[in-house]
Design a protein around this motif. Structure first.
Motif, PDB file in Angstrom:
ATOM      1  N   LEU A 216      31.888  26.545  77.028  1.00 27.57           N
ATOM      2  CA  LEU A 216      30.791  25.582  76.885  1.00 27.57           C
ATOM      3  C   LEU A 216      31.011  24.761  75.620  1.00 27.57           C
ATOM      4  O   LEU A 216      31.268  25.317  74.549  1.00 27.57           O
ATOM      5  CB  LEU A 216      29.454  26.318  76.810  1.00 27.57           C
ATOM      6  CG  LEU A 216      28.212  25.480  76.504  1.00 27.57           C
ATOM      7  CD1 LEU A 216      27.946  24.490  77.637  1.00 27.57           C
ATOM      8  CD2 LEU A 216      27.018  26.393  76.279  1.00 27.57           C
TER       9      LEU A 216
ATOM     10  N   ARG B  65      41.206  19.673  88.346  1.00 20.74           N
ATOM     11  CA  ARG B  65      39.855  20.185  88.194  1.00 20.74           C
ATOM     12  C   ARG B  65      39.073  19.955  89.480  1.00 20.74           C
ATOM     13  O   ARG B  65      39.398  19.078  90.266  1.00 20.74           O
ATOM     14  CB  ARG B  65      39.125  19.532  87.019  1.00 20.74           C
ATOM     15  CG  ARG B  65      38.762  18.061  87.220  1.00 20.74           C
ATOM     16  CD  ARG B  65      38.151  17.489  85.964  1.00 20.74           C
ATOM     17  NE  ARG B  65      37.850  16.057  86.104  1.00 20.74           N
ATOM     18  CZ  ARG B  65      37.509  15.280  85.097  1.00 20.74           C
ATOM     19  NH1 ARG B  65      37.411  15.774  83.852  1.00 20.74           N
ATOM     20  NH2 ARG B  65      37.259  14.005  85.302  1.00 20.74           N
TER      21      ARG B  65
ATOM     22  N   ALA C  84      34.943  19.824  90.536  1.00 19.07           N
ATOM     23  CA  ALA C  84      33.517  19.907  90.261  1.00 19.07           C
ATOM     24  C   ALA C  84      32.797  20.310  91.545  1.00 19.07           C
ATOM     25  O   ALA C  84      33.332  20.134  92.648  1.00 19.07           O
ATOM     26  CB  ALA C  84      33.003  18.561  89.756  1.00 19.07           C
TER      27      ALA C  84
ATOM     28  N   PRO D 135      29.744  15.065  79.907  1.00 16.52           N
ATOM     29  CA  PRO D 135      29.159  15.943  80.937  1.00 16.52           C
ATOM     30  C   PRO D 135      29.885  15.828  82.282  1.00 16.52           C
ATOM     31  O   PRO D 135      29.974  16.819  83.018  1.00 16.52           O
ATOM     32  CB  PRO D 135      27.718  15.448  81.027  1.00 16.52           C
ATOM     33  CG  PRO D 135      27.435  14.927  79.656  1.00 16.52           C
ATOM     34  CD  PRO D 135      28.719  14.299  79.196  1.00 16.52           C
TER      35      PRO D 135
ATOM     36  N   THR E  61      32.586  18.373  83.363  1.00 18.52           N
ATOM     37  CA  THR E  61      32.235  19.725  83.776  1.00 18.52           C
ATOM     38  C   THR E  61      32.849  20.053  85.127  1.00 18.52           C
ATOM     39  O   THR E  61      32.643  19.332  86.097  1.00 18.52           O
ATOM     40  CB  THR E  61      30.709  19.889  83.838  1.00 18.52           C
ATOM     41  OG1 THR E  61      30.170  19.730  82.522  1.00 18.52           O
ATOM     42  CG2 THR E  61      30.333  21.257  84.388  1.00 18.52           C
TER      43      THR E  61
ATOM     44  N   GLN F  82      36.359  27.811  83.807  1.00 18.62           N
ATOM     45  CA  GLN F  82      35.186  26.929  83.813  1.00 18.62           C
ATOM     46  C   GLN F  82      35.076  26.175  82.495  1.00 18.62           C
ATOM     47  O   GLN F  82      35.158  26.781  81.413  1.00 18.62           O
ATOM     48  CB  GLN F  82      33.914  27.747  84.039  1.00 18.62           C
ATOM     49  CG  GLN F  82      32.628  26.927  83.990  1.00 18.62           C
ATOM     50  CD  GLN F  82      32.479  26.009  85.186  1.00 18.62           C
ATOM     51  OE1 GLN F  82      32.703  26.403  86.331  1.00 18.62           O
ATOM     52  NE2 GLN F  82      32.085  24.757  84.923  1.00 18.62           N
ATOM     53  N   VAL F  83      34.890  24.876  82.608  1.00 18.64           N
ATOM     54  CA  VAL F  83      34.583  24.030  81.458  1.00 18.64           C
ATOM     55  C   VAL F  83      33.227  23.396  81.710  1.00 18.64           C
ATOM     56  O   VAL F  83      33.025  22.734  82.731  1.00 18.64           O
ATOM     57  CB  VAL F  83      35.655  22.948  81.251  1.00 18.64           C
ATOM     58  CG1 VAL F  83      35.209  21.950  80.179  1.00 18.64           C
ATOM     59  CG2 VAL F  83      36.984  23.582  80.875  1.00 18.64           C
ATOM     60  N   THR F  84      32.301  23.610  80.789  1.00 19.39           N
ATOM     61  CA  THR F  84      30.962  23.049  80.904  1.00 19.39           C
ATOM     62  C   THR F  84      30.678  22.218  79.666  1.00 19.39           C
ATOM     63  O   THR F  84      30.779  22.713  78.537  1.00 19.39           O
ATOM     64  CB  THR F  84      29.908  24.155  81.032  1.00 19.39           C
ATOM     65  OG1 THR F  84      30.200  24.955  82.182  1.00 19.39           O
ATOM     66  CG2 THR F  84      28.511  23.556  81.187  1.00 19.39           C
TER      67      THR F  84
ATOM     68  N   SER G 125      27.790  20.244  77.915  1.00 19.30           N
ATOM     69  CA  SER G 125      26.341  20.103  77.951  1.00 19.30           C
ATOM     70  C   SER G 125      25.780  20.272  76.552  1.00 19.30           C
ATOM     71  O   SER G 125      26.305  21.029  75.742  1.00 19.30           O
ATOM     72  CB  SER G 125      25.739  21.147  78.884  1.00 19.30           C
ATOM     73  OG  SER G 125      24.313  21.094  78.850  1.00 19.30           O
TER      74      SER G 125
END
Length: 123
Positions: free
Chosen positions: A11, A38, A40, A87, A90, A118-120, A122
């Protein structure tokens, strides 16, 4: 025979940076091209960047100027440095390797995938 292990996701706040790594292990293979993708939620898997064995790189327009792909041939590892994250970045990030695999019956070119990280982005 060839395994990929990804690390470095997590994150991060908008504008931040992350560095992904993908280490390739196994035996009787030579790595050719390496790349990062990637995916989404509810979207198709997207090619982000590739790097050849000679170090030539290509980037998707969506990440050009923000992401940098590199590789350490001695460590059989590919990296993705991600800066100015948004964002919209993500997603689950996957590494991909095209390897020449040597067997008793000869050699074959095969594609291998990492497990995804996982890349978030936010606040």
């Amino acid at each position: 025979q060839v395994q990929l292990m990804e690390s470095g996701g997590g994150l991060v706040q908008p504008g931040g940076s992350l560095r992904l790594s993908c280490a390739v292990s196994g035996s009787n293979f030579d790595i050719n091209a390496m790349g990062w993708y990637r995916q989404a939620p509810e979207k198709q898997r997207e090619l982000l960047a590739t790097i050849t064995s000679g170090g030539s790189t290509n980037y998707a327009d969506s990440v050009k100027g923000r992401f940098t792909i590199s590789r350490d041939n001695a460590k059989n590892t590919v990296y993705l440095q991600m800066n100015s994250l948004e964002p919209e970045d993500t997603a689950v990030y996957y590494c991909n390797v095209i390897a020449l695999v040597y067997t008793s019956r000869g050699k074959n070119s095969r594609a291998y995938w990492g497990q995804g990280t996982q890349v978030t982005v936010s606040s």
